[in-house]
Every structure is written in C-alpha cells, then in structure tokens.
Design a protein around this motif. Sequence first.
Motif, short mmCIF file in Angstrom:
data_model
loop_
_atom_site.label_atom_id
_atom_site.label_comp_id
_atom_site.label_asym_id
_atom_site.label_seq_id
_atom_site.Cartn_x
_atom_site.Cartn_y
_atom_site.Cartn_z
N UNK A 65 -0.49 10.67 7.29
CA UNK A 65 -1.60 11.64 7.46
C UNK A 65 -2.81 11.97 6.70
N UNK A 66 -2.03 12.75 6.48
CA UNK A 66 -2.37 13.88 5.54
C UNK A 66 -2.52 13.23 4.04
N UNK A 67 -2.20 11.66 3.59
CA UNK A 67 -2.64 11.22 2.82
C UNK A 67 -1.51 11.02 1.36
N UNK A 68 -0.55 12.92 1.69
CA UNK A 68 0.38 12.86 1.28
C UNK A 68 1.47 12.01 0.20
N UNK A 69 1.92 11.02 1.22
CA UNK A 69 2.54 10.32 0.80
C UNK A 69 1.90 8.92 1.07
N UNK A 70 1.83 7.89 1.51
CA UNK A 70 1.12 6.17 2.28
C UNK A 70 1.91 5.25 2.79
N UNK A 71 1.61 5.52 3.57
CA UNK A 71 2.17 4.18 5.10
C UNK A 71 2.05 3.15 4.52
N UNK A 72 2.52 1.75 4.49
CA UNK A 72 2.38 0.13 4.05
C UNK A 72 2.99 -0.48 5.34
N UNK A 73 1.78 -0.78 5.92
CA UNK A 73 2.37 -1.17 7.44
C UNK A 73 2.69 -3.04 6.94
N UNK A 118 -4.57 3.62 -4.63
CA UNK A 118 -5.52 2.15 -4.77
C UNK A 118 -4.20 1.14 -5.29
N UNK A 119 -3.31 0.71 -4.44
CA UNK A 119 -2.60 -0.66 -5.24
C UNK A 119 -2.15 -0.95 -4.52
N UNK A 120 -1.86 -2.73 -4.58
CA UNK A 120 -1.32 -3.67 -3.54
C UNK A 120 0.33 -3.58 -3.92
N UNK A 121 0.63 -3.94 -2.36
CA UNK A 121 1.98 -4.87 -2.03
C UNK A 121 1.96 -5.71 -2.19
N UNK A 122 3.31 -6.65 -2.65
CA UNK A 122 4.19 -7.44 -2.34
C UNK A 122 5.65 -7.70 -1.58
N UNK A 125 7.47 -3.93 -2.89
CA UNK A 125 6.75 -4.18 -4.55
C UNK A 125 5.48 -4.17 -4.75
N UNK A 126 5.01 -2.90 -5.72
CA UNK A 126 3.97 -2.58 -6.14
C UNK A 126 3.51 -4.08 -7.00
N UNK A 127 2.03 -4.10 -6.55
CA UNK A 127 1.52 -5.36 -7.77
C UNK A 127 1.51 -4.90 -8.30
N UNK A 128 1.61 -4.66 -10.31
CA UNK A 128 1.20 -4.05 -11.27
C UNK A 128 -0.04 -5.14 -11.90
N UNK A 129 -1.43 -4.52 -11.34
CA UNK A 129 -1.96 -5.35 -11.53
C UNK A 129 -3.76 -4.87 -11.17
N UNK A 130 -4.84 -4.76 -12.58
CA UNK A 130 -6.16 -3.41 -11.97
C UNK A 130 -6.33 -3.88 -10.57
N UNK A 131 -7.30 -2.92 -9.80
CA UNK A 131 -7.60 -2.48 -8.34
C UNK A 131 -8.80 -3.20 -8.35
N UNK A 132 -8.62 -3.59 -7.37
CA UNK A 132 -10.31 -4.48 -7.40
C UNK A 132 -11.54 -3.50 -7.00
N UNK A 133 -12.58 -2.97 -7.65
CA UNK A 133 -12.67 -2.28 -7.73
C UNK A 133 -14.01 -2.14 -6.13
N UNK A 134 -14.76 -3.58 -6.08
CA UNK A 134 -16.03 -3.33 -5.87
C UNK A 134 -15.28 -4.41 -3.72
#
Length: 129
Positions: free
Chosen positions: A53-61, A75-79, A88-97
């Motif tokens: 909730x404080x943003x110190x870690x990220x919850x991945x539902x 900001x990043x994506x997961x698989x 796993x993290x998806x290593x690709x550019x974040x879709x900015x828009x």
Amino acid sequence: MQSRNTVQRQIVLQTVLQMHNHPTADNVYAAVAAEHPSISKATVYRNLSQLALQGEIRRVPVPNGADRFDFNTSEHYHVRCEKCGAVFDVHMPHISNLIEQVEDASGVEVQRYDILFEGICQDCRAKEA
C-alpha cells in the motif's frame, strides 16, 4: 494516516528486497521465520500488505493463485508459467501511453493496473521436449 515503521516491517521489507523470484506471502514468511522465528505469519502478511500500500514493494495479483510480491516497484509487466507457477518480469519497454489509451477508449480514470501474461516458461518447455 501514516503507519509506524516497525522493526518487523523492516525485516519483511529487507526479506522481499533480497528475494528476486516474486515470492508469495508464504515464501516471505518462511524466509523471515528462518531468521526470526518469533515473528508470526499474521505479522508478515499484515506488513506485506502495508508495504505494498505504501509503494515500497509491489503486489502482483495472480488470478486463481497466491499473489506475489516484487521488490521492483517501477512500471513493468509480468508473465506467469501455467505449468510451474513461476512469475517472471517481462523485459521490454513500458508502453508509455497505455493508460491514456484505456481512458480514451473507456471513459474511466485509471488509478492503477497490473498486466500479467500467462504461458509456459522455457524450463517447462524444455522438460516437455
């Protein structure tokens, strides 16, 4: 309301920061309990929720599975592997828009989002081959 920064919260935070495998709350508890057996599971779970909730870690539902926790708050994506359940993290550019596109298409003001792709990881595909 500002929450207190307790010793237990710092122990949980440091544990997640050291785990680079998107652990579940049970994984975090096991790691914490190995070093600090007096900390209860409820304390670990409560602190994970507060840290997220404080943003110190990220919850991945994870649909139909245990939520995961990530030390990487950018900001990043997961698989998620449908065979072994690893995340796993998806290593690709974040879709900015992306948010703007969703807001324009739906009329909804987006507050937050998580994108979780599902598939079969390299290790599981190699085992099947």
